[in-house]
Design a protein around this motif. Structure first.
Motif, PDB file in Angstrom:
ATOM      1  N   ALA A 224       0.825  -1.014   0.032  1.00  0.00           N
ATOM      2  CA  ALA A 224       0.102   0.059   0.058  1.00  0.00           C
ATOM      3  C   ALA A 224       0.824   1.518   0.052  1.00  0.00           C
ATOM      4  O   ALA A 224       0.208   2.378  -0.168  1.00  0.00           O
ATOM      5  N   GLY A 225       2.143   1.143   0.157  1.00  0.00           N
ATOM      6  CA  GLY A 225       3.013   2.399   0.240  1.00  0.00           C
ATOM      7  C   GLY A 225       3.844   2.234   1.489  1.00  0.00           C
ATOM      8  O   GLY A 225       4.271   1.381   2.083  1.00  0.00           O
ATOM      9  N   MET A 226       3.904   3.439   2.148  1.00  0.00           N
ATOM     10  CA  MET A 226       4.522   3.747   3.292  1.00  0.00           C
ATOM     11  C   MET A 226       3.519   3.418   4.455  1.00  0.00           C
ATOM     12  O   MET A 226       4.217   3.372   5.523  1.00  0.00           O
ATOM     13  N   SER A 227       2.431   3.237   4.164  1.00  0.00           N
ATOM     14  CA  SER A 227       1.594   2.721   5.129  1.00  0.00           C
ATOM     15  C   SER A 227       0.140   1.971   4.805  1.00  0.00           C
ATOM     16  O   SER A 227      -0.246   2.475   3.585  1.00  0.00           O
ATOM     17  N   TYR A 228      -0.057   1.088   5.149  1.00  0.00           N
ATOM     18  CA  TYR A 228      -1.283   0.582   4.832  1.00  0.00           C
ATOM     19  C   TYR A 228      -2.543   0.858   5.675  1.00  0.00           C
ATOM     20  O   TYR A 228      -3.686   0.081   5.603  1.00  0.00           O
ATOM     21  N   GLN A 229      -2.430   1.812   6.582  1.00  0.00           N
ATOM     22  CA  GLN A 229      -3.294   2.233   7.397  1.00  0.00           C
ATOM     23  C   GLN A 229      -4.652   3.181   6.820  1.00  0.00           C
ATOM     24  O   GLN A 229      -4.474   4.361   6.908  1.00  0.00           O
ATOM     25  N   HIS A 230      -5.403   2.362   5.729  1.00  0.00           N
ATOM     26  CA  HIS A 230      -6.143   3.248   5.114  1.00  0.00           C
ATOM     27  C   HIS A 230      -7.381   2.534   5.480  1.00  0.00           C
ATOM     28  O   HIS A 230      -7.625   1.324   5.377  1.00  0.00           O
ATOM     29  N   ALA A 231      -8.685   3.424   5.539  1.00  0.00           N
ATOM     30  CA  ALA A 231     -10.000   2.869   6.188  1.00  0.00           C
ATOM     31  C   ALA A 231     -10.523   2.001   4.868  1.00  0.00           C
ATOM     32  O   ALA A 231     -11.101   0.777   5.528  1.00  0.00           O
ATOM     33  N   GLU A 232     -10.162   2.200   3.690  1.00  0.00           N
ATOM     34  CA  GLU A 232     -11.041   1.204   2.473  1.00  0.00           C
ATOM     35  C   GLU A 232     -10.289  -0.178   2.808  1.00  0.00           C
ATOM     36  O   GLU A 232     -11.041  -1.120   2.686  1.00  0.00           O
ATOM     37  N   LEU A 233      -9.063  -0.323   3.343  1.00  0.00           N
ATOM     38  CA  LEU A 233      -8.377  -1.479   3.435  1.00  0.00           C
ATOM     39  C   LEU A 233      -8.953  -2.382   4.500  1.00  0.00           C
ATOM     40  O   LEU A 233      -9.265  -3.281   4.431  1.00  0.00           O
ATOM     41  N   PHE A 234      -9.052  -1.558   5.369  1.00  0.00           N
ATOM     42  CA  PHE A 234      -9.653  -2.162   6.795  1.00  0.00           C
ATOM     43  C   PHE A 234     -11.120  -2.488   6.845  1.00  0.00           C
ATOM     44  O   PHE A 234     -11.618  -3.352   7.342  1.00  0.00           O
ATOM     45  N   GLU A 235     -12.014  -1.848   5.934  1.00  0.00           N
ATOM     46  CA  GLU A 235     -13.209  -2.021   5.522  1.00  0.00           C
ATOM     47  C   GLU A 235     -13.497  -3.419   4.857  1.00  0.00           C
ATOM     48  O   GLU A 235     -14.212  -4.073   4.904  1.00  0.00           O
ATOM     49  N   GLN A 236     -12.454  -3.329   3.797  1.00  0.00           N
ATOM     50  CA  GLN A 236     -12.268  -4.463   2.760  1.00  0.00           C
ATOM     51  C   GLN A 236     -11.999  -5.804   3.512  1.00  0.00           C
ATOM     52  O   GLN A 236     -12.582  -6.828   3.356  1.00  0.00           O
ATOM     53  N   PHE A 237     -10.988  -5.673   4.263  1.00  0.00           N
ATOM     54  CA  PHE A 237     -10.303  -6.834   4.833  1.00  0.00           C
ATOM     55  C   PHE A 237     -10.621  -7.234   6.115  1.00  0.00           C
ATOM     56  O   PHE A 237      -9.921  -8.129   6.729  1.00  0.00           O
ATOM     57  N   GLY A 238     -10.879  -6.327   6.917  1.00  0.00           N
ATOM     58  CA  GLY A 238     -11.026  -6.443   8.387  1.00  0.00           C
ATOM     59  C   GLY A 238     -11.967  -7.630   8.832  1.00  0.00           C
ATOM     60  O   GLY A 238     -12.953  -7.978   8.095  1.00  0.00           O
ATOM     61  N   VAL A 239     -11.446  -8.527   9.765  1.00  0.00           N
ATOM     62  CA  VAL A 239     -12.367  -9.805  10.221  1.00  0.00           C
ATOM     63  C   VAL A 239     -13.090  -9.215  11.524  1.00  0.00           C
ATOM     64  O   VAL A 239     -14.268  -9.601  11.637  1.00  0.00           O
ATOM     65  N   TYR A 240     -12.171  -8.687  12.650  1.00  0.00           N
ATOM     66  CA  TYR A 240     -13.023  -8.506  13.801  1.00  0.00           C
ATOM     67  C   TYR A 240     -13.523  -7.065  14.000  1.00  0.00           C
ATOM     68  O   TYR A 240     -14.322  -6.938  14.683  1.00  0.00           O
ATOM     69  N   GLU A 241     -13.035  -6.194  13.092  1.00  0.00           N
ATOM     70  CA  GLU A 241     -13.369  -4.835  13.222  1.00  0.00           C
ATOM     71  C   GLU A 241     -12.931  -4.214  11.942  1.00  0.00           C
ATOM     72  O   GLU A 241     -12.424  -4.544  11.178  1.00  0.00           O
ATOM     73  N   THR A 242     -13.549  -2.796  11.770  1.00  0.00           N
ATOM     74  CA  THR A 242     -12.972  -2.116  10.740  1.00  0.00           C
ATOM     75  C   THR A 242     -12.225  -0.891  11.054  1.00  0.00           C
ATOM     76  O   THR A 242     -11.960   0.078  10.265  1.00  0.00           O
ATOM     77  N   LYS A 243     -11.944  -0.786  12.445  1.00  0.00           N
ATOM     78  CA  LYS A 243     -11.249   0.311  12.714  1.00  0.00           C
ATOM     79  C   LYS A 243      -9.924   0.325  12.415  1.00  0.00           C
ATOM     80  O   LYS A 243      -9.118  -0.691  12.465  1.00  0.00           O
ATOM     81  N   VAL A 244      -9.340   1.324  11.961  1.00  0.00           N
ATOM     82  CA  VAL A 244      -7.900   1.507  11.470  1.00  0.00           C
ATOM     83  C   VAL A 244      -6.935   1.441  12.413  1.00  0.00           C
ATOM     84  O   VAL A 244      -7.153   2.266  13.433  1.00  0.00           O
ATOM     85  N   ARG A 245      -5.954   0.438  12.629  1.00  0.00           N
ATOM     86  CA  ARG A 245      -5.096   0.307  13.422  1.00  0.00           C
ATOM     87  C   ARG A 245      -3.453   0.410  13.040  1.00  0.00           C
ATOM     88  O   ARG A 245      -3.389  -0.268  11.959  1.00  0.00           O
ATOM     89  N   ALA A 246      -2.680   0.662  13.892  1.00  0.00           N
ATOM     90  CA  ALA A 246      -1.195   0.293  13.734  1.00  0.00           C
ATOM     91  C   ALA A 246      -0.877  -1.198  13.336  1.00  0.00           C
ATOM     92  O   ALA A 246      -1.749  -1.855  14.005  1.00  0.00           O
ATOM     93  N   ALA A 247      -0.184  -1.434  12.584  1.00  0.00           N
ATOM     94  CA  ALA A 247       0.479  -2.665  12.450  1.00  0.00           C
ATOM     95  C   ALA A 247       0.739  -3.471  13.597  1.00  0.00           C
ATOM     96  O   ALA A 247       0.352  -4.825  14.002  1.00  0.00           O
ATOM     97  N   HIS A 248       1.365  -2.750  14.571  1.00  0.00           N
ATOM     98  CA  HIS A 248       1.886  -3.435  15.773  1.00  0.00           C
ATOM     99  C   HIS A 248       2.711  -4.756  15.471  1.00  0.00           C
ATOM    100  O   HIS A 248       2.764  -5.892  16.316  1.00  0.00           O
ATOM    101  N   SER A 249       3.819  -4.903  14.462  1.00  0.00           N
ATOM    102  CA  SER A 249       4.780  -5.932  14.073  1.00  0.00           C
ATOM    103  C   SER A 249       5.434  -5.241  13.090  1.00  0.00           C
ATOM    104  O   SER A 249       4.851  -4.908  12.186  1.00  0.00           O
TER     105      SER A 249
END
Length: 334
Positions: A224-249
């Protein structure tokens, strides 16, 4: 550019620039790319300018001391407050977050021991030993679960490598028995969530962010670039929630940002650095004039184990401390 780690870093820097340019938001990601590319640039500058034993050792003193002084202060704060308050890093920095500061502190501890082995001055050695203890206490005082796992992994690796396993085990148990009982109840409650992660919202949020990173890399080979923290990606691929969060990894951060090829390059960088440190540990040992390099290689390997384990739960992919360790072992081998 002598050595595999330098070539891996150069390839990753080029790939990172490509994925940023073709990513989801090049304009919005420019500040992050600009910061990271400057870190990489200065890494190559250090590789070019440091040419002898004294310069490499001074670089180790400056790199290690810049973190150790802050961490020692955090350790004193933890002792004076009986661990009832969280230790944070410098505000606005890479390691301002308590979890990030804990990992930086843990990575630094083996390097303090390297400096301890370098000096014959009795008072400096006492100060370095005290600094190691305070840094460990500071890491515990951060209340970081990832930091605790990194500390356990690093301590286990040190024990496994030590020729005096019985004595080291006794020393570790003694230190733990002296300090751990004084940790406050809230520290124990937070650490217990490691085994009950399914009931912990923070842990499930991280797993969701990792899932989004994986699916993003599958759907977009460049990431996704220098950050994959985009709302559309979390809405499309999120399983437990759609809230945008840091990778933490560090692994999923690189995967989501730069795809599978980017992760391959990133892992290649650290595996080759670990192997270079191992080469030093093996080939520089047993000779008076190069024994320092063997110790450097051994302690960098220990630090990288801490980074690899703790980084699995923290977003510190571009933090410059591990890159400085790479510079040290690469130049020492050269």
């Amino acid at each position: 550019f002598q050595g595999a780690p330098a070539w891996w870093l150069a390839a990753f820097a080029v790939w990172m620039t490509i994925t940023w340019t073709l990513g989801f938001d090049p304009g919005g990601d420019y500040a992050q790319w600009n910061k990271v590319i400057k870190i990489f640039l200065m890494t190559f500058v250090a590789m070019s300018l440091l040419v002898d034993k004294i310069q490499i050792q001074v670089f180790a003193w400056v790199t290690t001391g810049s973190i150790a002084i802050l961490a020692a202060k955090g350790g004193l704060f933890t002792l004076l407050t009986a661990g009832n308050y969280i230790v944070w890093g410098p505000d606005g920095s890479f390691i301002g977050d308590n979890n990030h500061f804990a990992l930086a502190t843990i990575i630094t501890v083996p390097m303090i021991y390297f400096l301890y082995a370098l000096t014959d001055n009795r008072w400096v050695r006492y100060a370095l030993l005290a600094s190691m203890a305070l840094c460990t206490i500071s890491a515990l005082g951060s209340h970081s679960r990832g930091g605790l796992l990194a500390l356990i992994a690093m301590s286990s690796f040190l024990w496994w490598r030590s020729p005096n396993k019985l004595f080291l085990a006794f020393l570790m148990i003694l230190l733990a028995s002296l300090y751990v009982p004084f940790l406050p109840e809230q520290w124990w409650e937070r650490m217990e969530t490691i085994q009950d992660y399914e009931q912990d919202a923070s842990a499930m949020g991280r797993i969701n962010a990792w899932t989004v990173a994986w699916e993003t890399a599958k759907a977009y080979p460049l990431g996704a670039g220098m950050s994959y923290q985009h709302a559309e990606l979390f809405e499309q691929f999120g399983v437990y929630e759609t809230k945008v969060r840091a990778a933490h990894s560090i692994y999923f951060q690189i995967l989501g940002n730069h795809g599978f090829l980017g992760l391959f390059m990133y892992l290649g960088l650290w595996v080759s650095t670990y192997r270079t440190a191992g080469w030093l540990r093996k080939n520089a040992a047993g000779q008076t004039d190069t024994e320092w390099a063997a110790m450097l290689g051994a302690m960098v390997q220990v630090s990288l184990v801490g980074f690899a384990v703790g980084g699995a739960f923290l977003s510190l992919s571009y933090f410059d401390l591990p890159f400085n360790l790479m510079v040290m072992v690469l130049l020492a081998r050269s």
